[in-house]
Scaffold this active site. Structure first.
Site: not given
Lengths: 154, 420
Positions: B214, B137, B240, B378, B217
């Site tokens: 990261d 991202h 999220k 993104c 998600q």
């Protein structure tokens, strides 16, 4: 399909999306060019013009994007070819009003002719930018703005 | 764990699988959109919030609102207790060894910027390399570009193959003793690929590199166990994973956080200030300058409770069933091509339809009450890799059902009808 969708995707729009006019056409002796994009959705076009004696002699566009932006670019070039820069500026303003002003009256829209179909975006605020992007690129080409046109700087 | 009174015991969740029951936990899903039943398939952008999260925030303002770590009064004690309880919930949620390894931030983006601007500026210099991947991202690309611009370090990239998986040979080639940090996404937000991060972390540690994962998600889909993964940093965004926007966490190993300089200056992050200099608080407070997002932290804690009450095996089994069903149904549509066909995926399907722009797909689906994301997500390098200006992305949450997928397929048939 509901009515507002049918108005957005008018047959004329679908036709110009399927068979865009002046698409990937490079006008001979093109002397005005501009590029523009909508960074949020990835629409990206460039417009090339041959301006002679204050009149758009020939025009072409290339790039990619959604049906609305492509049809708008196609309809736009079709209608500005042969017009004087003054007339084009007037048309730009009328189209702008037609797409964004809910109160624009029908009479003043008459001069728009075929371009009226672009008004379907009024019910879709997120899509107004798509319809208007090619017009801003045209404007930039005429005024020879070097800067890339972006829907996010308006 | 004993819950302070402002954290409701999560209710309305069955241990067995009745996906409709999950829907009932989310008030917004009962509201019609454009006169239609809402089919919300844009969860990778942000998830909807369960009743228990909304209620925890409401209760906090009704009963406990005050600034934290400051007052000696009753309300301030209550607010501090709630805020720190949320930190412990997040420690447990990702199985960190210590609560002080959890820094509250605005979200994954801020967490990554924090690491780049503190750890990165101190530890990474000229001649050093940072290794990222082509599927990141923008939030896991741009902070590193800013850092290498400033420090003279190099940014190296592992590319992806046609299925949207990392090219392993590149990982082996580009992971060298020069590599100081590997920054990699757990799950690709545009492709759904689940990366083999355990293996990558092990390989990185063998050459002495640190690893930032990261997890924006991953948090709503997978059980995260930072102790087991042995990652050095892990970031996630609350919104999220059923929590409010504006809150997330940075996990960092204690010894790393302790040696990192402050991120922003202000109140809360100091032990003493004089006009000639200041001394800084220990982590996590060193990185939490200013009044924090207290309601957000409390909402995040409540979201962790909600997810814990379901158990991740049950949740994954359900989500994978819906994902497989969606993959099958979408693949069967003429002219539709799925972008990202790894065998290891979670929750996300990106696709394109012949000669129909995703933007038009999105508008027509919206008229049927179906929310999807269209655009570059993104992740512009991924779009460039697949030579696409944009895709349509369907992203799942625990409340999505096969019925939702059926509605999507019906909607897509209508899209094709318009453009036939």
């Amino acid at each position: 399909m509901n009515d507002s969708l049918r108005e957005l995707y008018e047959e004329v729009i679908l036709d110009h999306n399927r068979n865009p006019r002046n698409y990937n056409h490079t006008p001979e002796n093109a002397n005005h060019t501009a590029h523009g994009d909508n960074p949020l959705c990835g629409d990206r076009y460039s417009v090339k013009l041959t301006v002679k004696d204050g009149r758009i002699d020939d025009a072409g566009f290339e790039g990619s994007g959604c049906a609305i932006s492509k049809a708008s670019a196609s309809l736009m070039l079709e209608s500005v070819k042969g017009k004087s820069l003054e007339e084009v500026e007037h048309l730009f303003n009328s189209v702008h009003r037609h797409l964004t002003d809910h109160k624009a009256n029908e009479e003043s829209d008459d001069e728009l002719g075929k371009l009226k179909v672009l008004g379907g975006v009024k019910e879709f605020p997120m899509r107004v930018k798509c319809a208007i992007l090619p017009w801003h690129i045209l404007n930039a080409a005429i005024n020879e703005t070097d800067q890339m046109v972006s829907t996010e700087q308006q | 764990m004993n819950y302070p009174y402002f954290f409701l015991e999560p209710t309305g969740i069955s241990a067995g699988l009745d996906p409709e029951k999950f829907k009932n936990d989310f008030p917004i899903l009962r509201k019609p959109v454009r006169g239609k039943k809402l089919v919300y398939l844009d969860n990778a952008a942000t998830s909807q919030k369960p009743h228990t999260v909304i209620e925890a925030i409401r209760q906090y303002y009704l009963d406990s609102n005050a600034n934290v770590h400051r007052g000696v009064h009753w309300l301030s004690e209550k607010a501090t207790e709630a805020y720190e309880m949320a930190r412990i919930k997040m420690q447990e949620f990702i199985n960190a060894d210590h609560a002080d390894e959890i820094v509250f931030v605005r979200g994954s983006t801020e967490a990554i910027n924090l690491v780049a601007q503190t750890y990165g500026r101190k530890e990474i210099g000229q001649g050093d390399e940072i290794l990222i991947t082509e599927m990141e991202h923008h939030s896991n690309i741009v902070p590193w570009q800013l850092l290498v611009e400033e420090t003279g370090a190099d940014l190296q990239v592992i590319h992806i193959d046609d299925n949207g998986e990392l090219i392993r040979e590149e990982l082996r080639e580009k992971l060298t003793e020069k590599t100081k940090l590997v920054a990699i996404t757990h799950i690709s937000n545009a492709l759904g690929t689940v990366n083999p991060i355990r293996e990558i972390i092990r390989s990185a540690h063998e050459v002495g590199a640190r690893v930032l994962v990261d997890g924006a998600q991953a948090a709503p889909h997978l059980k995260i166990d930072v102790h087991d993964l042995d990652c050095d940093f892990y970031t996630l965004s609350g919104h999220k994973m059923y929590a409010p926007t504006g809150i997330g966490i940075l996990y960092g190993k204690r010894e790393l956080l302790q040696n990192m300089p402050p991120y922003q200056g202000g109140g809360e992050m100091i032990t003493s200030v004089s006009l000639t200099g200041s001394s800084y608080a220990k982590p996590p407070y060193r990185f939490e300058a200013g009044t924090p997002n207290i309601e957000g932290a409390i909402g995040l804690g409540a979201a962790a409770d909600y997810l814990n009450s379901i158990d991740f095996d049950t949740l994954s089994a359900h989500e994978n069933e819906v994902l497989d069903y969606a993959t099958d149904r979408l693949s069967a549509m003429d002219g539709l091509k799925i972008i990202g066909t790894s065998g290891h995926k979670a929750g996300i399907i990106s696709f394109v339809i012949d000669s129909i722009h995703p933007h038009d797909v999105g508008t027509i689906l919206d008229q049927a009450g179906i929310a999807v994301r269209t655009g570059h997500h993104c992740a512009m390098p991924i779009m460039e890799r697949f030579q696409l200006p944009a895709t349509t992305r369907v992203s799942l949450a625990l409340y999505n059902t096969k019925d939702d997928i059926d509605s999507l397929v019906e909607g897509l048939k209508q899209v094709k009808e318009v453009f036939k």
